[in-house]
Design an enzyme around this catalytic site. Structure first.
Site, short mmCIF file in Angstrom:
data_model
loop_
_atom_site.label_atom_id
_atom_site.label_comp_id
_atom_site.label_asym_id
_atom_site.label_seq_id
_atom_site.Cartn_x
_atom_site.Cartn_y
_atom_site.Cartn_z
N ASP A 69 5.84 34.27 -27.44
CA ASP A 69 6.59 33.68 -28.54
C ASP A 69 7.33 32.46 -28.03
O ASP A 69 7.37 32.22 -26.81
CB ASP A 69 7.54 34.68 -29.21
CG ASP A 69 8.56 35.27 -28.25
OD1 ASP A 69 8.85 34.66 -27.19
OD2 ASP A 69 9.09 36.35 -28.53
N ASP A 132 16.22 46.71 -33.28
CA ASP A 132 15.74 46.92 -34.64
C ASP A 132 14.24 47.21 -34.69
O ASP A 132 13.63 47.20 -35.76
CB ASP A 132 16.04 45.68 -35.50
CG ASP A 132 15.45 44.40 -34.93
OD1 ASP A 132 14.84 44.44 -33.82
OD2 ASP A 132 15.60 43.34 -35.57
N HIS A 134 11.86 45.44 -33.18
CA HIS A 134 10.96 44.29 -33.10
C HIS A 134 10.36 44.16 -31.72
O HIS A 134 10.87 44.68 -30.73
CB HIS A 134 11.69 43.00 -33.51
CG HIS A 134 12.52 42.38 -32.43
ND1 HIS A 134 13.89 42.56 -32.33
CD2 HIS A 134 12.19 41.54 -31.40
CE1 HIS A 134 14.36 41.87 -31.31
NE2 HIS A 134 13.35 41.26 -30.72
#
Length: 240
Positions: A69, A132, A134
């Site tokens: 990313d 969370d 991710h």
């Protein structure tokens, strides 16, 4: 999936470093995608001396590194946050040659999946786990399980999540970021995830619950045939 239970952050880092170093010693071309952030910091500290010592002997000449990313700077006049962090934490101290570093960014992301396929795909991805659920830039509500490498537009909430990545704060936060989507990640031959600390406990519990849902994106990784989770006692504290 394979669950590797360890006592603490140090043992998690040692085990992950051993697995990653083993992948680097494989014969032929090896394509690896590695994670940034704070969780792998100790893993890289452990790896650097071994990699530096082996490189003069000709090892790792055909080991290639990819970021999965990228958070570009708003001005887009410098390398993004992710690859810069990977250089600082591992690539530069380990002496990885520039020709073996393949940055993913806002200029090449639309071709990245086809490029990876053309070079034989990723052999291993080492991933972190968000509180969370991710992984990579696949936060809840941002991507779908069928997405390849893509651009994610940032709303105010996402921009607030990114602001701490920049020394100058909001002035540098972009309106989007780039990530390998779930489909692109699942195309790798092996996935290794590291998780440490109580802050990751709920996400780890969801990951091990058996339910696969986009509300907790990392749950899709349990469908991969070669997925390993290395988690310490604190991260496993909410597992029934």
């Amino acid at each position: 999936m394979r669950l590797i239970k360890v006592a603490d952050y140090e043992e998690m880092s040692q085990v992950a470093a051993t697995i990653l170093l083993g992948a680097m010693y494989r014969e032929g071309r090896v394509n690896l995608s590695i994670t940034g952030g704070s969780t792998p910091k100790r893993m890289y500290e452990i790896l650097v001396p071994s990699v530096r010592a082996a490189r003069p002997l000709g090892h790792f000449d055909d080991v290639h590194f990819f970021n999965f990313d990228e958070i570009p700077y708003r001005a887009e006049d410098r390398e993004g946050v992710t690859i810069s962090g990977l250089r600082s934490a591992f690539l530069t101290p380990a002496g990885i040659a520039e020709e073996n570093i393949h940055p993913l960014d806002q200029r090449n992301y639309t071709e990245r999946d086809a490029y990876l396929k053309s070079i034989g795909g990723l052999d291993m991805i080492v991933l972190g786990l968000g509180w969370d659920g991710h992984f990579c830039g696949n936060l809840p509500g941002t991507t779908h399980f069928g997405d390849g490498t893509c651009r994610v537009e940032c709303d105010d909430y996402l921009r607030s999540r990114l602001v701490d990545e920049f020394e100058r704060g909001e002035v540098d936060v972009p309106d989007y970021y780039i990530t390998m989507g779930p489909r692109a990640i699942m195309a790798a031959r092996e996935l290794v995830m590291i998780a440490s600390g109580e802050k990751k406990a709920k996400a780890v519990a969801k990951l091990l619950s058996g339910e696969v849902t986009e509300e907790w994106p990392s749950t899709v990784l349990t469908l991969h045939p070669h997925f390993a989770l290395i988690a310490d006692e604190a991260a496993l504290s909410e597992v029934a």
